[in-house]
Design an enzyme around this catalytic site. Structure first.
Site, PDB file in Angstrom:
ATOM      1  N   ASP A   1      10.214 -30.497  82.542  1.00 63.59           N
ATOM      2  CA  ASP A   1      11.597 -30.781  82.129  1.00 63.59           C
ATOM      3  C   ASP A   1      11.666 -31.998  81.199  1.00 63.59           C
ATOM      4  O   ASP A   1      12.415 -32.018  80.219  1.00 63.59           O
ATOM      5  CB  ASP A   1      12.447 -31.036  83.381  1.00 63.59           C
ATOM      6  CG  ASP A   1      13.871 -30.556  83.224  1.00 63.59           C
ATOM      7  OD1 ASP A   1      14.335 -30.474  82.085  1.00 63.59           O
ATOM      8  OD2 ASP A   1      14.529 -30.283  84.241  1.00 63.59           O
TER       9      ASP A   1
ATOM     10  N   HIS B   1      17.916 -29.071  92.044  1.00 61.27           N
ATOM     11  CA  HIS B   1      17.389 -29.640  90.801  1.00 61.27           C
ATOM     12  C   HIS B   1      18.582 -30.328  90.134  1.00 61.27           C
ATOM     13  O   HIS B   1      19.454 -29.672  89.576  1.00 61.27           O
ATOM     14  CB  HIS B   1      16.831 -28.502  89.944  1.00 61.27           C
ATOM     15  CG  HIS B   1      16.323 -28.909  88.605  1.00 61.27           C
ATOM     16  ND1 HIS B   1      14.980 -29.092  88.340  1.00 61.27           N
ATOM     17  CD2 HIS B   1      16.967 -29.179  87.446  1.00 61.27           C
ATOM     18  CE1 HIS B   1      14.835 -29.449  87.080  1.00 61.27           C
ATOM     19  NE2 HIS B   1      16.024 -29.502  86.498  1.00 61.27           N
TER      20      HIS B   1
ATOM     21  N   HIS C   1      20.571 -33.121  87.703  1.00 62.59           N
ATOM     22  CA  HIS C   1      20.559 -33.983  86.511  1.00 62.59           C
ATOM     23  C   HIS C   1      21.594 -35.094  86.701  1.00 62.59           C
ATOM     24  O   HIS C   1      22.636 -34.885  87.325  1.00 62.59           O
ATOM     25  CB  HIS C   1      20.876 -33.165  85.265  1.00 62.59           C
ATOM     26  CG  HIS C   1      19.706 -32.378  84.757  1.00 62.59           C
ATOM     27  ND1 HIS C   1      19.359 -32.308  83.429  1.00 62.59           N
ATOM     28  CD2 HIS C   1      18.786 -31.634  85.410  1.00 62.59           C
ATOM     29  CE1 HIS C   1      18.282 -31.548  83.294  1.00 62.59           C
ATOM     30  NE2 HIS C   1      17.920 -31.115  84.476  1.00 62.59           N
TER      31      HIS C   1
ATOM     32  N   CYS D   1      19.915 -33.510  78.375  1.00 65.03           N
ATOM     33  CA  CYS D   1      20.879 -32.438  78.584  1.00 65.03           C
ATOM     34  C   CYS D   1      21.157 -31.827  77.217  1.00 65.03           C
ATOM     35  O   CYS D   1      21.611 -32.524  76.321  1.00 65.03           O
ATOM     36  CB  CYS D   1      22.162 -33.004  79.188  1.00 65.03           C
ATOM     37  SG  CYS D   1      23.456 -31.770  79.358  1.00 65.03           S
TER      38      CYS D   1
HETATM   39 ZN    ZN Z   1      16.355 -29.781  84.510  1.00 64.47          ZN
END
Ligand code: ZN
Length: 313
Positions: A16, A207, A209, A240
């Site tokens: 990621d 998960h 953010h 993002c």
């Molecule tokens: Zn992610």
């Protein structure tokens, strides 16, 4: 309320984090970071993604990176895969677990996979069959689970429908991803509680953010609803796509520090994570974002100043 005093943290920075950094990081350098992460105590690390090189050129060296990693018993390596070709490459590379990518909403799914959510999940059938003949474990995921940049809130009925389809495929291990940082503790807890009640034999993970500074609060809400598996990224790498300057994944050091401070064991050596995170911060200063790298741990006590104390609030 969760009675377990233990959680599992999966490090996802090599996938990621590195995929969101514009420059191409050499395979040797990626593997060097992964090898340091392997020594931190993670039971699972998401090392890469076997996607088309044109789609994510940053991870086109997935197989090469895997060859350079020092495998350690007890540390599973996971990769994201979008299709059969990706699965074959992952199996060849010796991956332990693959995660399938699926969006909660049709708008996001069309944009990412050129198919509706249910069309995309139907397309997983041959992958699951192929994986059944291999040692690779298959897990599912639901992206934009707590908010879609095109459709907004995702109703819990939608999560139930998607999870039923995963169940039909025999997949009972689902990662709920707050891709856009649109979750809040109340919304997240409600969805997790309904899913856990409807699918008690499933293992759901989070998960998160930190796009809007809510990730740790969301993690605690998830934990209170019974979640014990979390993803995080060293130094908070990973952005993002819908908010170019926003924070990415919750930083591993923030997640581990926060839970450990609450008396919940992570099995992770926080000092070792901080060593890796510092290296990543020096190398990628723009993309890193971490409270503990800035503030230090609560246990880093300071020498009390002598003389008059400055009054502040
Ligand atoms: Zn992610």
């Amino acid at each position: 309320m969760n009675s377990l005093k233990e959680i599992t943290v999966t490090e996802v920075c090599p996938r990621d984090g590195f995929q969101s950094i514009p420059e191409i990081i050499p395979a040797e350098e990626k593997a060097a970071y992964i090898n340091r992460m392997i020594e931190c105590g993670f039971k699972q690390i998401e090392v890469t993604s076997f996607v088309h090189p044109k789609a994510v050129p940053q991870l086109k060296d997935a197989s090469e990176v895997l060859q350079l990693v020092n495998r350690k018993p007890g540390v599973k390596l996971r990769a994201l895969i979008p299709n059969l070709r990706g699965l074959d490459r992952a199996i060849d590379a010796g991956i332990d677990k693959v995660k399938l990518m699926l969006s909660a909403t049709d708008s996001h799914s069309r944009h990412n996979a050129n198919a509706t959510t249910f069309e995309a999940i139907k397309g997983f059938e041959p992958l699951v069959q192929r994986a059944a003949d291999s040692p690779v474990h298959v897990g599912g995921s639901i992206s934009v689970a707590f908010g879609c940049p095109y459709e907004g809130d995702v109703p819990v009925e939608r999560h139930i429908e998607i999870t039923k389809r995963y169940e039909q495929l025999g997949i009972t291990d689902i990662s709920l991803a707050d891709t856009t940082g649109m979750a809040n503790p109340v919304k997240l807890k409600r969805i997790v509680e309904v899913l856990k009640e409807t699918f008690p034999h499933f293992r759901f993970s989070l998960h998160l953010h930190n796009t809007r500074g809510m990730a740790f609060a969301n993690a605690v809400a998830g934990y209170e609803a019974g979640i014990v598996d979390f993803d995080s990224s060293a130094a908070g790498l990973g952005g993002c796509p819908y908010a170019p300057n926003a924070s990415g994944n919750i930083a591993t050091e923030d997640l581990v520090h926060g839970f450990e401070e609450m008396g919940i064991n992570t099995g992770i050596n926080l000092d070792r994570v901080l060593e890796v995170a510092k290296l990543l911060q020096q190398r990628f200063p723009v993309q890193s974002d971490s409270f503990i790298l800035k503030a230090g741990k609560c246990s880093d006590l300071h020498i009390a100043p002598s003389g008059q104390v400055k009054i502040g609030d």
